[in-house]
Design a protein around this motif. Structure first.
Motif, short mmCIF file in Angstrom:
data_model
loop_
_atom_site.label_atom_id
_atom_site.label_comp_id
_atom_site.label_asym_id
_atom_site.label_seq_id
_atom_site.Cartn_x
_atom_site.Cartn_y
_atom_site.Cartn_z
N HIS A 139 -9.98 3.83 4.31
CA HIS A 139 -8.83 5.09 3.65
C HIS A 139 -9.27 4.95 2.06
N ASP A 140 -9.36 3.58 1.53
CA ASP A 140 -9.53 3.88 -0.05
C ASP A 140 -10.85 4.35 -0.55
N THR B 44 -10.89 -0.99 2.21
CA THR B 44 -10.55 -0.25 3.28
C THR B 44 -11.26 0.95 3.28
N GLU C 276 -10.88 8.14 -0.01
CA GLU C 276 -9.80 8.68 -1.04
C GLU C 276 -10.44 8.84 -2.33
#
Length: 310
Positions: free
Chosen positions: A234-235, A232, A238
């Motif tokens: 998002h991962d 993803t 991050e």
């Protein structure tokens, strides 16, 4: 059974990697159980290497008579030091070799030698990307193909620059002993992804890494090692302490493609390789994270497989 002969032709100022890459493939084939007889010939007694070394104990051309079952490989050389006054020493020998039906190959700039000998007239061919325009310009009867690892035209093979001699040699080993054995040789040589002639001169993993940004390199490395998993944005963001929006912009600016496109291209490249190694499609799907059966069937057809999800 007598081992097939591979004869390596050395010009003066030969490029070491152009020679050594292909030699190592056939040598490792022997280590893996399918030996080749390796011979080394030159029109010069002691040809030099472009990096400053020198060879000795090479056979003269007249000592080796090429037959139809042989493989002849001309290694690339420093064109700026290529002595064209010596053409008469080798052109008839190379022409005679090709006339037998033997496989005749060039690595990198040795394509110019095949062109001088008239062996590329009317043929599709390639060479190092930095010399494709010059090859076409100086030899207009050729049909130079850009951005290809190697090109086959009947019994004549031309490969691109330097390491692509390895890809060409692996292809020849595959023709002799099958894809599973060629993969074994590639694995023994610690080659991560073996490429075929239809691939571009850089793998997907390499061609989008021409930048020095540590964050994007970290993302690319993570993707390459986690293709079987759900990845993803998002991962990824991050992981490199960035916002998804900033990472998306930075990745596209530096690589030229989106993160989603990069993931898809890497999955396709890995899937094609695994399919050519004859793995089951169900296992390929699991290993690459490709869930679409239609997508897998298309890739299977590209790899010459039936496309059955077994």
């Amino acid at each position: 059974m007598k081992s097939r002969r591979v004869i390596f032709f050395l010009f003066d100022q030969v490029h070491l990697m152009d020679l050594a890459g292909a030699v190592t493939v056939f040598y490792e084939s022997g280590c893996c159980g399918q030996p080749y007889e390796l011979r080394y010939v030159s029109p010069y007694q002691q040809p030099g290497v472009s990096c400053g070394l020198a060879f000795t104990n090479l056979e003269p051309l007249e000592a080796v008579t090429i037959t139809s079952t042989d493989i002849l490989i001309l290694a690339g050389m420093d064109l700026s030091k290529w002595n064209r006054a010596d053409d008469i020493k080798w052109i008839p020998w190379v022409q005679a070799a090709a006339a037998t039906g033997a496989i005749v190959c060039s690595v990198c700039t040795a394509a110019f030698a095949l062109a001088v000998a008239g062996l590329l007239d009317g043929r599709s061919c390639t060479t190092h990307w930095g010399y494709t325009a010059a090859l076409q310009q100086h030899f207009p009867k050729t049909q130079v193909v850009e951005n290809r690892l190697f090109v086959q035209s009947d019994n004549i093979f031309t490969s691109a620059g330097i390491s692509t001699g390895i890809d060409l040699a692996l292809n020849l080993v595959e023709q002799d002993h099958g894809p599973a054995f060629a993969y074994k040789v590639a694995k023994d040589m610690v080659i991560y992804i073996r490429r075929d002639g239809t691939a571009t001169q850089q793998s997907v993993h390499l061609q989008h890494r021409q930048h020095i940004n540590h964050q994007v390199h970290q993302v690319q490395d993570y993707i390459a090692h986690h293709l079987s998993e759900k990845i993803t944005l998002h991962d990824l963001a991050e992981m490199v302490y960035s916002s998804p929006r900033n990472l998306t912009r930075l990745f596209k600016t530096l690589t030229g493609i989106t993160i989603g496109q990069y993931i898809k291209e890497l999955r396709h490249e890995k899937a094609l390789q695994l399919l050519k190694e004859d793995h089951k499609l169900s296992w390929v799907a699991q290993a690459t994270g490709i869930s679409s059966q239609g997508e897998l069937r298309l890739l299977a057809r590209m790899a010459g497989r039936s496309g059955k999800l077994a």
